[in-house]
Scaffold this active site. Structure first.
Site, PDB file in Angstrom:
ATOM      1  N   LYS A 184       0.801  -1.318   0.102  1.00 36.69           N
ATOM      2  CA  LYS A 184      -0.012  -0.052   0.014  1.00 36.69           C
ATOM      3  C   LYS A 184       0.951   1.280   0.025  1.00 36.69           C
ATOM      4  CE  LYS A 184      -4.384  -1.783   1.610  1.00 36.69           C
ATOM      5  NZ  LYS A 184      -3.926  -3.306   2.011  1.00 36.69           N
TER       6      LYS A 184
HETATM    7  C1  LIG Z   1      -4.895  -4.200   1.120  1.00 34.17           C
HETATM    8  C2  LIG Z   1      -3.882  -5.811   1.250  1.00 34.17           C
HETATM    9  C3  LIG Z   1      -4.344  -6.516   0.180  1.00 34.17           C
HETATM   10  C4  LIG Z   1      -5.525  -6.506  -0.783  1.00 34.17           C
HETATM   11  O1  LIG Z   1      -5.307  -5.487  -1.720  1.00 34.17           O
HETATM   12  P1  LIG Z   1      -6.581  -4.794  -2.514  1.00 34.17           P
HETATM   13  O2  LIG Z   1      -5.854  -3.711  -3.407  1.00 34.17           O
HETATM   14  O3  LIG Z   1      -7.607  -4.307  -1.694  1.00 34.17           O
HETATM   15  O4  LIG Z   1      -7.205  -6.267  -3.407  1.00 34.17           O
HETATM   16  C5  LIG Z   1      -3.565  -7.847   0.131  1.00 34.17           C
HETATM   17  N1  LIG Z   1      -2.359  -8.094   1.118  1.00 34.17           N
HETATM   18  C6  LIG Z   1      -2.302  -7.002   1.867  1.00 34.17           C
HETATM   19  C7  LIG Z   1      -0.994  -7.374   2.880  1.00 34.17           C
HETATM   20  C8  LIG Z   1      -2.808  -5.807   1.942  1.00 34.17           C
HETATM   21  O5  LIG Z   1      -2.555  -4.901   2.779  1.00 34.17           O
END
Ligand SMILES: *Cc1c(COP(=O)(O)O)cnc(C)c1O
Length: 437
Positions: free
Chosen positions: A107
């Site tokens: 993220k």
């Molecule tokens: C947010 C997150 C996801 C999911 O990603 P999306 O874009 O919401 O599908 C997967 N793994 C981790 C570790 C995350 O923080």
């Protein structure tokens, strides 16, 4: 480039407006009016390039008209001062590690780009933008560290007291400077309700310019396409392999949507696997063509526990709501907690590699896909988090201790700074109003 809403009733806007607004006024998600395509000569030029040169080439097409190019170059450089390694597990199986940013999860890619774009547009407007976010953990920490020290912005994070892990709480409460953490004596729903109320409070909106930074913002999506483009070109240049299958551990489906965007731009990508846990609304849609969101089920891969994914509207938009067309590019595979734990053991046993639970879901889904389809294409599993973020799950699965990286230890030792508030909206409003004094 013009952006319009997936609900199609709002007026199309510039990237500036789409970034500062987040959600369109009609409740839809902003999408580019057309997907820019890279020609073959353009792709050839990029092939041997590094991550930032590829990122810059893509960003230019999406926001180039509105930010001077030298400035955009600076933004890209300061967004990604870390590596994006493509680790070879065996002959045709790779893991793309997306956890080298400050909060050790992918993220960071979206949040850092969004923060810098917001800062740039805010200074252009001569405004101080207040980013208000309710978080249950991971989004908030990426936003906190993404906006840390960005001029013309400040962040107020609301998190539910006692309902985030100690590591998450440390990441939320130690950025400091222009980042304020509010510990709410309630649950995540209370936090979300408080934030929503602030956005519709006319008195507050007169005093502050508010924006949100959740995953529906188009400026969080665009930078996520960079690492798909980079991996597909790097695989070709370094390993002589083409058109990989990407296995994407998915929750709100922002990550997968960004991959589809990269494919539509012309980057050499073969196929996608939507790897989900027991929360399988999209997997079922791909099978049956009916979208029936369900209540969220708790699993080991907690960041993917989403019953009604927010980015599904965008994904559907890119395929004109044709589930068969979507199915031609994307295979949905849902992975149980038992299979996730087994995959963590398996990956460690076979390759000596420690994968976090989300990455393990992606790995298992890739194996399952190869079994079902007989595909021999190169596979790239996106690793969305560092295993140390999910210490308990890993240590239980592997029956061994794992090392905590230095930059995580530093955060664990910092002093927590948060203001405690109750669930009454007046307390949040009072806090926000005194920020300017
Ligand atoms: C947010 C997150 C996801 C999911 O990603 P999306 O874009 O919401 O599908 C997967 N793994 C981790 C570790 C995350 O923080």
């Amino acid at each position: 480039m013009i952006y319009f809403s997936t609900n199609k009733t709002s007026t199309p806007v510039s990237i500036k407006k789409a970034t500062l607004e987040g959600l369109a006024p009609d409740g839809g998600l902003y999408v580019p009016s057309m997907v820019p395509e890279f020609s073959l000569p353009e792709l050839e030029l990029l092939e041997g390039g590094n991550f930032t040169s590829i990122a810059f080439a893509i960003a230019k097409k999406f926001v180039g008209g509105e930010i001077p190019l030298d400035h955009l170059g600076d933004i890209i450089d300061s967004c990604f001062p870390f590596e994006t390694p493509l680790v070879e597990l065996e002959k045709v199986t790779f893991i793309e590690e997306l956890f080298s940013g400050p909060t050790l999860a992918f993220k960071d890619y979206g949040a850092r780009f969004l923060a810098r774009l917001t800062g740039y547009f805010a200074s252009e407007e001569r405004k101080l933008i207040t980013v208000l976010v309710a978080t249950s953990g991971d989004t908030g920490s990426a936003v906190a560290y993404g906006f840390q020290g960005i001029p013309n912005t400040r962040v107020v994070l609301l998190y539910p007291s006692g309902k985030v892990s100690r590591l998450q709480e440390q990441q939320l409460t130690t950025a400091g400077g222009n980042v304020h953490a509010l510990e709410v004596l309630g649950d995540f729903d209370d936090c979300q309700r408080l934030v929503k109320q602030a956005f519709i409070d006319p008195e507050l909106r007169e005093q502050l310019t508010l924006t949100s930074a959740n995953s529906i913002n188009i400026s969080r999506l665009i930078p996520q396409s960079f690492y798909y483009a980079w991996a597909s070109l790097h695989l070709k240049a370094e390993h002589g392999m083409q058109n990989p299958v990407f296995s994407v551990p998915s929750g709100n489906y922002g990550n997968l949507t960004a991959g589809v965007l990269a494919m539509m731009m012309g980057f050499p990508i073969g196929h996608f696997i939507a790897a989900s846990n027991a929360n399988d609304s999209v997997t079922r849609y791909l099978d049956e063509g009916r979208y029936e969101p369900r209540p969220t089920i708790p699993t080991l891969s907690t960041a993917m526990d989403v019953g009604n994914p927010s980015n599904f509207a965008r994904l559907r938009h890119f395929y004109n709501s044709d589930y068969r067309a979507m199915g031609a590019d994307i295979t949905g595979i849902s992975v149980s907690d038992e299979a996730t734990t087994a995959a963590i053991r398996n990956i460690y046993g076979r390759y000596g590699y420690i994968a976090d639970p989300h990455t393990a879901v992606g790995f298992h889904a890739l194996e399952e896909y190869r079994k079902q389809s007989g595909s021999r294409s190169p596979g790239i599993v996106l690793s969305t988090a560092h295993p140390a973020k999910f210490l308990e799950v890993i240590e239980e699965a592997l029956e061994r201790e794992i090392e905590i990286p230095e930059r995580l230890r530093v955060v664990l030792e910092k002093e927590k700074k948060a203001d405690l508030i109750g669930t009454d909206y007046r307390e949040l409003a009072d806090f926000l109003k005194q920020l300017d004094r």
